[in-house]
Write a protein that holds these residues in place. Structure first.
Motif, short mmCIF file in Angstrom:
data_model
loop_
_atom_site.label_atom_id
_atom_site.label_comp_id
_atom_site.label_asym_id
_atom_site.label_seq_id
_atom_site.Cartn_x
_atom_site.Cartn_y
_atom_site.Cartn_z
N ARG A 297 9.67 -2.50 3.51
CA ARG A 297 10.54 -2.00 2.45
C ARG A 297 9.70 -1.12 1.53
N THR A 298 10.38 -0.28 0.77
CA THR A 298 9.68 0.63 -0.14
C THR A 298 10.14 0.44 -1.56
N GLU A 299 9.25 0.82 -2.47
CA GLU A 299 9.57 0.90 -3.90
C GLU A 299 8.97 2.20 -4.41
N PRO A 300 9.76 2.99 -5.14
CA PRO A 300 9.19 4.21 -5.71
C PRO A 300 8.17 3.89 -6.80
N CYS A 301 7.12 4.69 -6.85
CA CYS A 301 6.09 4.53 -7.87
C CYS A 301 5.62 5.95 -8.21
N GLY A 302 6.24 6.54 -9.22
CA GLY A 302 5.93 7.93 -9.56
C GLY A 302 6.43 8.84 -8.45
N LYS A 303 5.51 9.67 -7.93
CA LYS A 303 5.88 10.61 -6.88
C LYS A 303 5.66 10.05 -5.47
N LYS A 304 5.25 8.80 -5.38
CA LYS A 304 5.00 8.22 -4.06
C LYS A 304 5.76 6.91 -3.92
N VAL B 271 1.08 8.69 9.75
CA VAL B 271 1.29 7.40 9.07
C VAL B 271 2.67 7.37 8.43
N LYS B 272 3.08 8.47 7.79
CA LYS B 272 4.40 8.52 7.16
C LYS B 272 5.52 8.40 8.20
N THR B 273 5.33 9.00 9.36
CA THR B 273 6.32 8.87 10.44
C THR B 273 6.44 7.42 10.89
N LEU B 274 5.30 6.78 11.08
CA LEU B 274 5.31 5.37 11.50
C LEU B 274 5.92 4.48 10.43
N LEU B 275 5.61 4.74 9.17
CA LEU B 275 6.20 3.98 8.07
C LEU B 275 7.72 4.16 8.05
N GLY B 276 8.17 5.37 8.28
CA GLY B 276 9.62 5.64 8.32
C GLY B 276 10.31 4.83 9.41
N ARG B 277 9.68 4.75 10.57
CA ARG B 277 10.23 3.95 11.67
C ARG B 277 10.28 2.47 11.30
N LEU B 278 9.22 2.00 10.66
CA LEU B 278 9.16 0.59 10.27
C LEU B 278 10.19 0.26 9.20
N VAL B 279 10.45 1.21 8.30
CA VAL B 279 11.49 1.01 7.29
C VAL B 279 12.86 0.91 7.99
N LYS B 280 13.12 1.80 8.95
CA LYS B 280 14.40 1.77 9.69
C LYS B 280 14.58 0.46 10.45
N ALA C 89 0.85 -1.19 0.00
CA ALA C 89 0.00 0.00 0.00
C ALA C 89 0.88 1.23 0.00
N ASP C 90 0.30 2.36 -0.44
CA ASP C 90 1.02 3.62 -0.29
C ASP C 90 0.54 4.28 1.00
N ALA C 91 1.22 5.33 1.41
CA ALA C 91 0.92 5.97 2.69
C ALA C 91 -0.52 6.49 2.75
N GLN C 92 -1.01 7.03 1.63
CA GLN C 92 -2.37 7.57 1.61
C GLN C 92 -3.40 6.46 1.81
N GLN C 93 -3.20 5.30 1.18
CA GLN C 93 -4.12 4.18 1.37
C GLN C 93 -4.16 3.75 2.83
N ILE C 94 -2.99 3.68 3.45
CA ILE C 94 -2.91 3.28 4.85
C ILE C 94 -3.60 4.32 5.72
N ALA C 95 -3.34 5.60 5.45
CA ALA C 95 -3.97 6.68 6.22
C ALA C 95 -5.49 6.65 6.06
N ASP C 96 -5.97 6.37 4.86
CA ASP C 96 -7.42 6.30 4.62
C ASP C 96 -8.05 5.16 5.44
#
Length: 158
Positions: A65-72, A51-60, A31-38
């Protein structure tokens, strides 16, 4: 790209808020951050930034893991739900007196809503369990009132 969840790696320790994000990712697979936030916005009063802060912690923590997809970015869980739950349970039991584990499990069973199938599974697990002959207290002296520490406490006072 296929999602890859490593079930061999020791599960990471995650906070209650991070659990909520992981539950969404385990359910959706990605999911992207917006989907999770929704999704979490329906039950939590969280903004996208939270949500983005929590995702950043989980990535660390290498839980996501993340994959770029356009601007998100698209987020993928890298740890399995079952391994993470097992780790959380082990963590709980590591923080309580070994002699109180049985009582804690009984309390959990009393508090939880269980189906007939859940109860049958628990009963089967108990019927297959071999009782320990002796359980030794693992508390810090003075933390509990067991016989093992009463002797140690008396010796410390002398």
């Amino acid at each position: 790209m296929e999602k890859t969840i490593d079930t061999t790696v020791e599960a990471v320790k995650i906070s209650d808020s991070e659990w909520e994000v992981m539950r969404v990712l385990w359910t959706l697979g990605q999911a992207d951050a917006q989907q999770i936030a929704d999704i979490l916005g329906q039950t939590m009063d969280w903004k996208l930034a939270t949500v983005k802060t929590l995702l950043g912690r989980l990535v660390k923590k290498d839980a996501v893991r993340t994959e770029p997809c356009g601007k998100k970015y698209i987020y993928f869980p890298t740890v399995g739900e079952e391994a993470t739950m097992k780790s959380a349970t082990e963590n709980l039991f590591a923080h309580i007196c070994a002699k109180k584990v049985g009582m804690t499990i009984a309390d959990l069973v009393q508090e939880a809503e269980l189906t007939a199938a859940d109860i049958a599974m628990i009963q089967e697990a108990l019927s297959e369990k071999t009782p320990a002959a002796v359980i030794h207290c693992n508390c810090v002296p003075g933390q509990c009132e067991c016989r093992e520490h009463q002797t140690t406490s008396s010796n410390m006072k002398s």
